[in-house]
Design an enzyme around this catalytic site. Structure first.
Site, PDB file in Angstrom:
ATOM      1  N   HIS A  44       0.857  -1.179   0.000  1.00 45.13           N
ATOM      2  CA  HIS A  44       0.000   0.000   0.000  1.00 45.13           C
ATOM      3  C   HIS A  44       0.893   1.227   0.000  1.00 45.13           C
ATOM      4  O   HIS A  44       1.926   1.231   0.664  1.00 45.13           O
ATOM      5  CB  HIS A  44      -0.907   0.000   1.245  1.00 45.13           C
ATOM      6  CG  HIS A  44      -2.069   0.915   1.100  1.00 45.13           C
ATOM      7  ND1 HIS A  44      -1.974   2.262   1.347  1.00 45.13           N
ATOM      8  CD2 HIS A  44      -3.348   0.674   0.697  1.00 45.13           C
ATOM      9  CE1 HIS A  44      -3.158   2.804   1.112  1.00 45.13           C
ATOM     10  NE2 HIS A  44      -3.994   1.880   0.708  1.00 45.13           N
TER      11      HIS A  44
ATOM     12  N   ASP B  75      -7.928  -5.343  -0.119  1.00 46.15           N
ATOM     13  CA  ASP B  75      -8.439  -6.196  -1.192  1.00 46.15           C
ATOM     14  C   ASP B  75      -8.061  -7.660  -1.045  1.00 46.15           C
ATOM     15  O   ASP B  75      -8.527  -8.501  -1.803  1.00 46.15           O
ATOM     16  CB  ASP B  75      -7.912  -5.698  -2.550  1.00 46.15           C
ATOM     17  CG  ASP B  75      -8.502  -4.347  -2.893  1.00 46.15           C
ATOM     18  OD1 ASP B  75      -9.714  -4.188  -2.697  1.00 46.15           O
ATOM     19  OD2 ASP B  75      -7.748  -3.476  -3.340  1.00 46.15           O
TER      20      ASP B  75
END
Ligand code: ACO
Length: 422
Positions: free
Chosen positions: A305, A362
């Site tokens: 991320h 996700d």
């Protein structure tokens, strides 16, 4: 500490103001830099560039903190619901009962599509990617509401169009899914609540009993996705909104940005990756090696991320929701074992540890969507529905501040110098 920073370029020294946020974040305000020195700053991918001041979402990637309007995501996921969180994001405060009921009613009453809109949806090939359908259909809605194209909407008009988009995007998603299954559309049932209503609009008449706990897990997923400060799609919404484009066009742009596999499209990519690993014998360690190999473009989808460098607090909550849903639906999914195996190996592997690569939002969400019976190419559509209130809140914050300027970055030109046309 001084309220300004000094920058020395050769013999020239300039003083630039320092701006502090309410969570002690610090920024050097470089707006006057070019006028003072002729220099711009260059920051590919906006790794270190703040594009706005915002009071909506706070996140601290080092500490794994995410808060909407000050409320920790863990508390909201535990006790709130998606419509309430949407009110919170849009209005800055949690709604009282009357405000909540009124907004909830507005979302339901505006979830119908305009009379001839289904003809547009029915023109798409059944195998069209639903994200393309969502982006185009959202832009197409602009044709039916000329009175809402003005970016200077009154407070009442804003509330109406926000509720309308939350209702109608859900309807578009459900309608298109049912068309791909050769099923007639199902109208919204306001008594069910947002997530359960959506599941009903998808699966009504297909022999699926929509369990309250399962609908609740989906509601939690929507809440976890509701906002995430200046990510790629939200920044896109702000950039488009800054040109005073209408809200339908603006949200359509956000949907397109979300589609990419490095952003919201990662949830589809994760499931495809897990399926590929499963089909090739389930050897997740081989795929871990591929992800580490710099000569191989393969990345471990659902890992890493830009901002979270410790853990993604949403991923922790989702992992729990995943266990709840699979147990409740009595689903034994080999992909979950592969996902857990990958996570376990990656978290102790030097490559991933050194680069602070952790499972993101996700990584497990796709396994939940799959268990619910949602087709893989609809996963990112689920993200759209969840992220919509965040986009709307960010657009509102942008438009409510008249000092906001059109977004227009500069560049360093690296092409030919002047040459003559022959
Ligand atoms: N698998 C393998 N290596 C990775 C991964 C990954 N998933 N993510 C990052 N890396 C490596 C990079 O190769 C790079 O290595 P290097 O320093 O040796 O060159 C290093 O980690 C830093 O990666 P960047 O791409 O520079 O990090 P950035 O912050 O630009 O990218 C991103 C973040 C796009 C999320 C990236 O981690 C990624 O591609 N992840 C997979 C896609 C994904 O899951 N996206 C969803 C993000 S959450 C969301 O948007 C909703």
């Amino acid at each position: 500490m001084s309220d300004s920073a000094k920058l020395k370029i050769g013999d020239q020294e300039v003083e630039l103001p320092i701006i502090k946020g309410t969570e002690s974040e610090k920024a050097i305000d470089i707006r006057s830099l070019r006028a003072q020195t002729g220099y711009i700053t260059l920051d590919n991918g906006f790794m270190n560039t703040g594009s706005c001041e915002s009071g909506i979402t706070f996140l601290n990637g080092e500490k794994g903190i995410l808060r909407y309007r000050g409320y920790p995501i863990e508390q909201l996921a535990e006790a709130s619901n998606f419509v309430e969180v949407s009110c919170l994001l849009l209005n800055g405060e949690l709604p009282n009962k009357e405000e909540y009921d009124s907004f909830n009613k507005l979302v339901s009453s505006h979830s119908k599509l305009p009379a001839s809109f289904n003809e547009i949806l029915d023109r798409f090939p059944k195998d069209a990617h639903p994200m393309g359908v969502m982006a185009s259909a959202t832009a197409a809605l602009s044709g039916f509401y000329p009175e809402l194209l003005n970016p200077e909407l009154s407070a009442d008009e804003q509330e109406r169009v926000f509720a309308q988009l939350m209702g109608q995007l859900k309807t578009i998603a459900a309608h298109f899914y049912r068309r791909t299954q050769n099923l007639d559309p199902v109208s919204s049932d306001p008594s069910l609540g947002y997530a359960k209503d959506f599941l009903n609009m998808l699966f009504h008449g297909q022999g699926k009993d929509i369990d309250d706990d399962v609908a609740q897990a989906l509601d939690v997923l929507f809440m976890l996705h509701a906002d995430h400060e200046q990510n790629c799609s939200t920044s896109t919404v702000r950039v488009i909104g800054s040109s005073h484009a209408n809200l339908f066009a603006t949200i359509s742009g956000g949907i397109s940005a979300l589609w990419g596999p490095l952003h919201g499209g990662a949830n589809q990519a994760v499931l495809e990756m897990l399926e590929e690993i499963n089909q090739n014998g389930g050897d997740h360690k081989k795929y871990l090696e591929k992800a580490k190999d710099k000569n191989d473009s393969f990345r471990l989808m659902g890992f890493g991320h830009r901002v979270y460098k410790n853990f993604d607090p949403r991923a922790k909550i989702i992992k729990k929701a995943c266990d709840t849903v699979l147990t409740k639906l009595n689903v034994q999914d080999p992909l979950l074992d592969i996902a857990k195996g990958l996570e376990e190996e990656a978290l102790k592997d030097d490559y991933f540890v050194q680069r602070n690569l952790y499972p993101n939002v996700d990584f497990y969400s796709g396994i939940i969507y799959k268990a619910l019976g949602i087709p893989t190419n609809m996963f990112t559509v689920m993200f759209v529905l969840g992220r919509l209130p965040g986009w709307l809140a960010q657009w509102k914050e942008l438009r409510d501040n008249p000092a906001n300027k059109i977004a227009r970055p500069r560049q360093i030109y690296s092409g030919h110098t002047e040459r003559n046309y022959k």
